[in-house]
Enzyme design. Structure first.
Site, short mmCIF file in Angstrom:
data_model
loop_
_atom_site.label_atom_id
_atom_site.label_comp_id
_atom_site.label_asym_id
_atom_site.label_seq_id
_atom_site.Cartn_x
_atom_site.Cartn_y
_atom_site.Cartn_z
N LYS A 1 -14.88 12.63 -21.63
CA LYS A 1 -13.58 13.27 -21.89
C LYS A 1 -13.39 14.53 -21.08
O LYS A 1 -12.27 14.85 -20.69
CB LYS A 1 -13.44 13.58 -23.39
CG LYS A 1 -13.22 12.34 -24.25
CD LYS A 1 -12.66 12.72 -25.61
CE LYS A 1 -12.40 11.50 -26.46
NZ LYS A 1 -11.99 11.87 -27.84
N LYS B 1 -14.40 0.27 -23.10
CA LYS B 1 -14.09 0.20 -24.53
C LYS B 1 -12.58 0.07 -24.75
O LYS B 1 -11.80 0.70 -24.04
CB LYS B 1 -14.62 1.49 -25.17
CG LYS B 1 -14.51 1.55 -26.67
CD LYS B 1 -15.02 2.87 -27.21
CE LYS B 1 -13.97 3.96 -27.15
NZ LYS B 1 -14.25 5.12 -28.02
N LYS C 1 -7.34 3.71 -27.67
CA LYS C 1 -5.90 3.99 -27.66
C LYS C 1 -5.48 4.79 -26.43
O LYS C 1 -4.33 4.80 -26.05
CB LYS C 1 -5.44 4.68 -28.95
CG LYS C 1 -6.44 5.57 -29.58
CD LYS C 1 -6.10 5.91 -31.02
CE LYS C 1 -7.37 6.45 -31.70
NZ LYS C 1 -7.33 6.67 -33.08
P1 AMP Z 1 -11.50 7.13 -32.98
O1 AMP Z 1 -10.38 6.32 -32.49
O2 AMP Z 1 -12.26 7.77 -31.86
O3 AMP Z 1 -11.10 8.08 -34.05
O4 AMP Z 1 -12.51 6.12 -33.63
C1 AMP Z 1 -12.51 5.80 -34.99
C2 AMP Z 1 -13.59 4.81 -35.32
O5 AMP Z 1 -13.36 3.58 -34.63
C3 AMP Z 1 -15.01 5.25 -34.92
O6 AMP Z 1 -15.90 4.83 -35.93
C4 AMP Z 1 -15.26 4.50 -33.66
O7 AMP Z 1 -16.62 4.25 -33.46
C5 AMP Z 1 -14.51 3.20 -33.90
N1 AMP Z 1 -14.08 2.59 -32.64
C6 AMP Z 1 -13.23 3.11 -31.73
N2 AMP Z 1 -13.03 2.27 -30.71
C7 AMP Z 1 -13.80 1.17 -30.97
C8 AMP Z 1 -14.04 -0.06 -30.28
N3 AMP Z 1 -13.45 -0.33 -29.12
N4 AMP Z 1 -14.88 -0.95 -30.84
C9 AMP Z 1 -15.48 -0.68 -32.03
N5 AMP Z 1 -15.29 0.45 -32.73
C10 AMP Z 1 -14.47 1.38 -32.22
#
Ligand code: AMP
Ligand code: TRP
Length: 326
Positions: A111, A192, A195
């Site tokens: 990031k 990955k 969003k």
């Molecule tokens: P965040 O969007 O960073 O707040 O992520 C929220 C949760 O979603 C965290 O537990 C991440 O590890 C999980 N997560 C985000 N992107 C992925 C993905 N592509 N595959 C699996 N888990 C994800």
């Protein structure tokens, strides 16, 4: 009863990756554990946020939790920014964390590369995450693979504090399901699904238009050898679709490979889009019931009352051990 906790950042559309990595696991575990789920709005401001957007995204994420089947009677649902002890504990932990530990974090490295003017919050982010967890004596933390390193740091910080000041924190474990721990981008399956990815064709958001979702899956990048086999290295696109299908149907990878043994990619993609579309249609129907509903404020009120009491208790213990006199 053992405890689980997770949080998601309210930074826009929640993806299928978020659902499979975190929300789905919470939904399955909520019947067995004392469950906590919160909105990580403090984490969201580690990158710039517009006020109105942040507010909207926070409400929407709460509605989405409910729409996904997070039961407010089985979960403590709360807002991170409303509980002052998270940031208070975070400061004390910061003073027990080395700069080198933070600058090594993969997520920080990724990031901070994107914007040379990154904030200090982006660096210290994992310490706040450790506080979120350590305040509540959590046993398991359901997350995706990308958060594993932050969980390891949480464990290190807890062990370090316990060693220095005496037994204070429970050592939490990540809870990462075998399949679907990392859902990849549909256009570029070596990164990955996130969003923030630029090409929106590669990500599926839970509130995406259903026809668009079908199109995105049908045009997902695959390969030319026409065998439906799990091999993330050589066949990342197909392996990602297998992961999605396996997670959403609760079938093993072996079972999925057998099911599609003589089928072509088109048939397989159609089957994947059917299960995704079924899930998203259900979530979107439910979502309409909860978005803009008063229920959300009531749930947050209950959640903050409970977590303030619990977090204060832990924080007072920490404060006392550190040497603050009142
Ligand atoms: P965040 O969007 O960073 O707040 O992520 C929220 C949760 O979603 C965290 O537990 C991440 O590890 C999980 N997560 C985000 N992107 C992925 C993905 N592509 N595959 C699996 N888990 C994800
Ligand atoms: N850092 C997590 C993410 O970006 C969100 C998060 C904050 C979290 N605090 C947490 C997840 C505590 C689990 C437990 O996805």
């Amino acid at each position: 009863m053992k405890k689980i906790l997770t949080g998601l950042q309210p930074t826009g559309n929640i993806t299928l990756g978020n659902y499979i990595g975190a929300i789905k696991q919470m939904k399955e575990l909520q019947n067995m554990y004392d469950s906590y789920i919160f909105v990580a709005d403090l984490h969201a401001i580690t990158v710039p946020q517009e006020r109105e957007n942040l507010r909207k995204n926070t409400y929407n994420l709460l509605a989405l939790y409910l729409a996904c089947g997070i039961d407010p009677n089985k979960n403590t649902i709360f807002l991170q920014s409303e509980n002052i002890y998270h940031t208070n504990l975070s400061w004390i932990l910061e003073c027990n964390t080395y700069y080198g530990e933070l600058s090594r974090m993969t997520q920080f490295k990724d990031k901070s590369k994107k914007n040379v003017n990154f904030t200090t919050g982006l660096l210290t982010y994992p310490i706040l995450m450790a506080s979120d967890i350590l305040l509540y004596d959590i046993d398991y933390v359901p997350v995706g693979q990308d958060q594993k390193q932050h969980l390891e740091l949480t464990r290190d910080l807890a062990e370090r504090f316990n060693k220095k000041y005496g037994d204070t924190f429970k050592i939490p474990e990540p809870y990462i399901s075998k399949t679907g721990t990392k859902i990849m981008d549909l256009v570029n399956p070596t990164i990955k699904m996130s969003k923030s990815n630029e090409n929106k064709k590669g990500i599926i958001c839970l509130l995406d238009d259903i026809d668009l979702v079908r199109k995105k899956i049908m045009s997902a990048t695959t390969d030319s050898d026409m065998i439906i086999k799990y091999d993330p290295e050589n066949k990342p696109g197909i392996s990602n679709l297998i992961n999605i299908y396996s997670s959403l149907t609760d079938k093993t990878i072996d079972e999925v490979e057998k099911e599609f043994i003589n089928k072509n990619y088109g048939e397989f993609k159609k089957a994947v889009s059917d299960v995704v579309v079924k899930l998203l249609s259900q979530i979107q129907n439910e979502y309409q019931k909860y978005v803009n509903s008063e229920l959300i404020d009531n749930i947050l009120q209950k959640g903050i009352e409970k977590t303030l009491i619990e977090a204060k208790k832990k924080y007072e213990d920490v404060k006392n051990k550190v040497g603050f006199i009142r």
